[in-house]
Design a protein around this motif. Structure first.
Motif, mmCIF file in Angstrom:
data_model
loop_
_atom_site.group_PDB
_atom_site.id
_atom_site.type_symbol
_atom_site.label_atom_id
_atom_site.label_comp_id
_atom_site.label_asym_id
_atom_site.label_seq_id
_atom_site.Cartn_x
_atom_site.Cartn_y
_atom_site.Cartn_z
ATOM 1 N N THR A 14 -2.980 7.560 8.832
ATOM 2 C CA THR A 14 -3.428 6.810 9.919
ATOM 3 C C THR A 14 -3.422 7.763 11.131
ATOM 4 O OG1 THR A 14 -1.111 6.291 10.461
ATOM 5 C CG2 THR A 14 -2.190 4.584 9.229
ATOM 6 N N PRO A 15 -4.086 7.360 12.090
ATOM 7 C CA PRO A 15 -4.181 8.352 13.513
ATOM 8 C C PRO A 15 -2.731 8.520 14.158
ATOM 9 C CG PRO A 15 -6.173 6.711 13.304
ATOM 10 C CD PRO A 15 -5.010 6.396 12.182
ATOM 11 N N SER A 16 -2.037 7.017 13.887
ATOM 12 C CA SER A 16 -0.754 7.202 14.791
ATOM 13 C C SER A 16 0.267 8.247 14.101
ATOM 14 C CB SER A 16 -0.174 5.837 14.576
ATOM 15 O OG SER A 16 0.971 5.828 14.768
ATOM 16 N N TYR A 17 0.026 8.339 12.720
ATOM 17 C CA TYR A 17 1.125 9.077 12.154
ATOM 18 C C TYR A 17 0.643 10.485 12.098
ATOM 19 C CZ TYR A 17 4.129 10.642 8.063
ATOM 20 O OH TYR A 17 5.139 11.239 7.334
ATOM 21 N N ALA A 18 -0.764 10.825 12.394
ATOM 22 C CA ALA A 18 -1.015 12.306 12.517
ATOM 23 C C ALA A 18 -0.926 12.707 13.964
ATOM 24 C CB ALA A 18 -2.800 12.318 12.487
ATOM 25 N N ARG A 19 -0.546 11.924 14.814
ATOM 26 C CA ARG A 19 -0.306 12.089 16.017
ATOM 27 C C ARG A 19 1.198 12.924 16.080
ATOM 28 N NH1 ARG A 19 -3.567 7.837 17.742
ATOM 29 N NH2 ARG A 19 -1.764 6.470 18.133
ATOM 30 N N ARG A 20 1.783 12.510 15.482
ATOM 31 C CA ARG A 20 3.194 12.832 15.201
ATOM 32 C C ARG A 20 3.336 14.549 14.307
ATOM 33 N NH1 ARG A 20 5.332 7.575 13.057
ATOM 34 N NH2 ARG A 20 3.521 6.665 13.527
ATOM 35 N N MET A 21 2.356 14.765 13.936
ATOM 36 C CA MET A 21 2.359 16.041 13.357
ATOM 37 C C MET A 21 2.192 17.180 14.421
ATOM 38 S SD MET A 21 -0.093 15.471 10.172
ATOM 39 C CE MET A 21 -0.059 14.055 9.115
ATOM 40 N N ALA B 276 -3.279 -1.543 -1.715
ATOM 41 C CA ALA B 276 -3.471 -0.699 -0.862
ATOM 42 C C ALA B 276 -2.334 -0.211 0.017
ATOM 43 C CB ALA B 276 -4.364 -1.495 0.198
ATOM 44 N N CYS B 277 -2.506 0.912 0.620
ATOM 45 C CA CYS B 277 -1.611 1.612 1.428
ATOM 46 C C CYS B 277 -2.161 2.043 2.559
ATOM 47 C CB CYS B 277 -0.630 2.684 0.829
ATOM 48 S SG CYS B 277 0.610 2.165 -0.203
ATOM 49 N N ALA B 278 -1.523 2.198 3.942
ATOM 50 C CA ALA B 278 -2.237 2.808 5.047
ATOM 51 C C ALA B 278 -2.143 4.136 5.118
ATOM 52 C CB ALA B 278 -1.252 2.404 6.389
ATOM 53 N N ILE B 279 -1.399 4.798 4.285
ATOM 54 C CA ILE B 279 -1.242 6.492 3.838
ATOM 55 C C ILE B 279 -1.150 6.552 2.528
ATOM 56 C CG2 ILE B 279 1.154 5.968 4.428
ATOM 57 C CD1 ILE B 279 1.489 8.654 5.621
ATOM 58 N N HIS B 280 -1.654 7.753 2.170
ATOM 59 C CA HIS B 280 -1.631 8.263 0.806
ATOM 60 C C HIS B 280 -0.608 9.199 0.668
ATOM 61 C CE1 HIS B 280 -5.341 5.882 -1.058
ATOM 62 N NE2 HIS B 280 -4.374 5.201 -0.604
ATOM 63 N N CYS B 281 0.788 8.797 0.136
ATOM 64 C CA CYS B 281 1.925 10.135 0.237
ATOM 65 C C CYS B 281 1.513 10.793 -1.323
ATOM 66 C CB CYS B 281 3.288 9.480 0.159
ATOM 67 S SG CYS B 281 3.393 8.174 1.609
ATOM 68 N N ARG B 282 1.529 12.219 -1.154
ATOM 69 C CA ARG B 282 0.972 12.703 -2.537
ATOM 70 C C ARG B 282 1.878 12.522 -3.471
ATOM 71 N NH1 ARG B 282 -4.011 12.527 -1.442
ATOM 72 N NH2 ARG B 282 -4.045 13.624 -3.394
ATOM 73 N N TYR B 283 3.241 12.588 -3.206
ATOM 74 C CA TYR B 283 4.373 12.346 -4.083
ATOM 75 C C TYR B 283 4.627 10.791 -4.648
ATOM 76 C CZ TYR B 283 6.520 10.591 0.256
ATOM 77 O OH TYR B 283 6.470 9.807 1.150
ATOM 78 N N CYS B 284 3.784 10.134 -4.361
ATOM 79 C CA CYS B 284 4.025 8.595 -4.635
ATOM 80 C C CYS B 284 4.317 8.459 -5.968
ATOM 81 C CB CYS B 284 2.739 7.686 -4.249
ATOM 82 S SG CYS B 284 3.057 5.943 -4.655
ATOM 83 N N PHE B 285 5.243 7.612 -6.366
ATOM 84 C CA PHE B 285 5.664 7.267 -7.851
ATOM 85 C C PHE B 285 4.773 6.315 -8.306
ATOM 86 C CE2 PHE B 285 7.664 2.919 -7.450
ATOM 87 C CZ PHE B 285 7.443 2.691 -6.228
ATOM 88 N N ARG B 286 3.869 5.553 -7.453
ATOM 89 C CA ARG B 286 3.161 4.624 -8.191
ATOM 90 C C ARG B 286 1.488 5.318 -7.968
ATOM 91 N NH1 ARG B 286 5.866 -0.606 -6.218
ATOM 92 N NH2 ARG B 286 7.243 -0.830 -7.882
ATOM 93 N N VAL C 66 4.390 4.025 9.677
ATOM 94 C CA VAL C 66 2.936 4.879 9.527
ATOM 95 C C VAL C 66 1.959 4.156 10.574
ATOM 96 C CG1 VAL C 66 3.348 6.321 7.656
ATOM 97 C CG2 VAL C 66 2.060 4.004 7.516
ATOM 98 N N LEU C 67 2.196 2.759 10.800
ATOM 99 C CA LEU C 67 1.281 1.999 11.499
ATOM 100 C C LEU C 67 2.202 1.054 12.465
ATOM 101 C CD1 LEU C 67 -2.061 1.618 11.804
ATOM 102 C CD2 LEU C 67 -1.689 -0.381 10.275
ATOM 103 N N PRO C 68 2.771 1.313 13.369
ATOM 104 C CA PRO C 68 3.620 0.639 14.068
ATOM 105 C C PRO C 68 3.174 -0.694 14.643
ATOM 106 C CG PRO C 68 3.700 2.795 15.097
ATOM 107 C CD PRO C 68 2.923 2.679 13.812
ATOM 108 N N SER C 69 1.860 -0.640 15.125
ATOM 109 C CA SER C 69 1.268 -1.795 15.394
ATOM 110 C C SER C 69 0.902 -2.885 14.821
ATOM 111 C CB SER C 69 -0.140 -1.269 15.947
ATOM 112 O OG SER C 69 -0.744 -0.847 15.040
ATOM 113 N N ARG C 70 1.237 -2.624 13.423
ATOM 114 C CA ARG C 70 1.417 -3.791 12.406
ATOM 115 C C ARG C 70 2.554 -4.687 12.536
ATOM 116 N NH1 ARG C 70 1.064 -7.611 10.562
ATOM 117 N NH2 ARG C 70 0.844 -8.366 8.349
ATOM 118 N N VAL C 71 3.625 -4.623 13.396
ATOM 119 C CA VAL C 71 4.786 -5.266 13.558
ATOM 120 C C VAL C 71 4.314 -6.149 14.633
ATOM 121 C CG1 VAL C 71 7.250 -5.545 14.031
ATOM 122 C CG2 VAL C 71 6.340 -3.615 12.753
ATOM 123 N N THR C 72 3.596 -7.232 14.145
ATOM 124 C CA THR C 72 3.149 -8.310 15.206
ATOM 125 C C THR C 72 4.031 -9.326 15.439
ATOM 126 O OG1 THR C 72 1.941 -9.657 13.331
ATOM 127 C CG2 THR C 72 0.534 -7.895 14.622
#
Ligand SMILES: *Cc1c(COP(=O)(O)O)cnc(C)c1O
Ligand code: SF4
Length: 326
Positions: free
Chosen positions: A45-52, A109-119, A190-196
């Motif tokens: 997500t752009p939001s997570y990328a901005r924190r890099m 579906a996920c908002a971010i693809h974590c490379r280490y994901c167990f699923r 990773v997408l805090p705006s989701r908390v509506t």
């Protein structure tokens, strides 16, 4: 109609070169990149990328989403179903490993693809509750009176719309023997705006006690938006827990994890689990030896108050609970 979070999700980075441009990192030529992302696609997500941090190829947030040629190595100890999920399927989209708790795979579906994901290799198409199968999954839960808690998982269940979630929660709440509703999600991070407000309403209007388990791996994942999202859960008196995955190069350091526990608490979140990596195919470059993990954990124990020390666990197929380590 798209809400803010859905529009933001649609603007996610799905090409590594776009993210590297944004971070002002010269694109490292990666001929293998195509093959790596064919196995598990790139998404952030752009939001997570901005924190890099810019111009830092070792940024701990970047490393969680950066495709790596080592993902293509097929190591015999790293399998496609490392924790026995497929053996635990009791109805389409319903996983039960532990007494009294069932896990619903609501979406792949996920908002971010974590490379280490167990699923990352999980066959979602055959094993998630489509709208049509939702009733079968609910029937299975209704029929088993030993179930006390329903866990919404995925993928990320908060990728579903507020309407769909509200309906699902209402139907779960109508099953008399269910007492608790748990949501496993990385979206508040990773997408805090989701908390509506609608999401909070769905979780507070039910008679079920709600628990939200977020997934943060590093204190750098917190910014003002994340804090505000977590404050909304807190204000609604929804219990907030966190799980972390111990990852080489990202957070394999006691000081980083101590800072994470403290940051979580400042945001009203209690550290719950610190997971040793599930041995999913293509993730071995994130793994640590158990000895290294134990040394980190010991240093955390010597510094943190007991309530900020997460439980160090490993998931082993066929066990009746997550196995404590150390
Ligand atoms: C991890 C997990 C749970 C939750 O376990 P807790 O120890 O209660 O947090 C439940 N079901 C499945 C299938 C799991 O993998
Ligand atoms: S958010 Fe969770 S389920 Fe989704 S890719 Fe990351 S670790 Fe996997």
């Amino acid at each position: 109609m798209n809400t803010t979070w859905q529009a933001e999700l649609a603007e996610s980075f799905t090409r590594l070169s776009d993210l590297l441009d944004f971070l002002e990192l010269d694109e490292i030529h990666r001929p293998e990149f195509q093959a790596v992302t064919e196995r598990f696609s790139f998404r952030v997500t752009p939001s997570y990328a901005r924190r890099m941090s810019k111009r830092n190829p070792r940024d701990p947030l970047l490393l969680q989403v950066l495709p790596d040629a080592r993902e293509l190595i097929d190591h015999p100890n790293y399998a496609s179903d490392p924790v026995g999920d497929l053996d635990a399927v009791t109805a389409p989209g319903v996983l039960q490993k532990y007494r009294g708790r069932v896990l619903l795979i609501t979406t792949g579906a996920c908002a971010i693809h974590c490379r280490y994901c167990f699923r990352r290799n999980f066959p979602y198409d055959a094993n998630m509750i489509s709208k049509r199968q939702e009733q079968d999954a609910l029937d299975a839960i209704r029929a088993d009176r030993s179930i006390r808690e329903v866990i919404l998982s995925g993928g990320d269940p908060l990728v579903l719309s507020d309407e769909r979630l509200a309906r699902l929660i209402e139907q779960i709440g109508a099953i008399p023997h269910i007492r608790r509703l748990r949501i496993h999600t990385r979206l508040p991070i990773v997408l805090p705006s989701r908390v509506t407000a609608e999401l909070i309403a769905a979780l507070t209007e039910t008679r079920l006690k709600s628990v939200v388990v977020i997934h943060a791996n590093h204190a750098n994942e917190f910014d003002r938006d994340v804090s505000e999202a977590l404050a909304a859960f807190q204000k609604a008196r929804i219990c907030l827990l966190n799980q972390t995955v111990l990852l080489k190069g990202v957070n394999d350091d006691a000081e980083i994890l101590i800072r994470l526990s403290e940051t979580l608490f400042e945001n009203g979140v209690i550290p719950y689990y610190l997971h040793l990596l599930d041995k999913a195919r293509g993730t071995q470059h994130f793994d640590l030896t158990t000895d290294k993990a134990l040394a980190i954990y010991q240093a955390m124990r010597e510094t943190l108050p007991g309530y900020l020390l997460p439980k160090l666990v490993r998931e082993e197929a066929g066990r009746p609970y997550k196995t404590p380590v150390g």
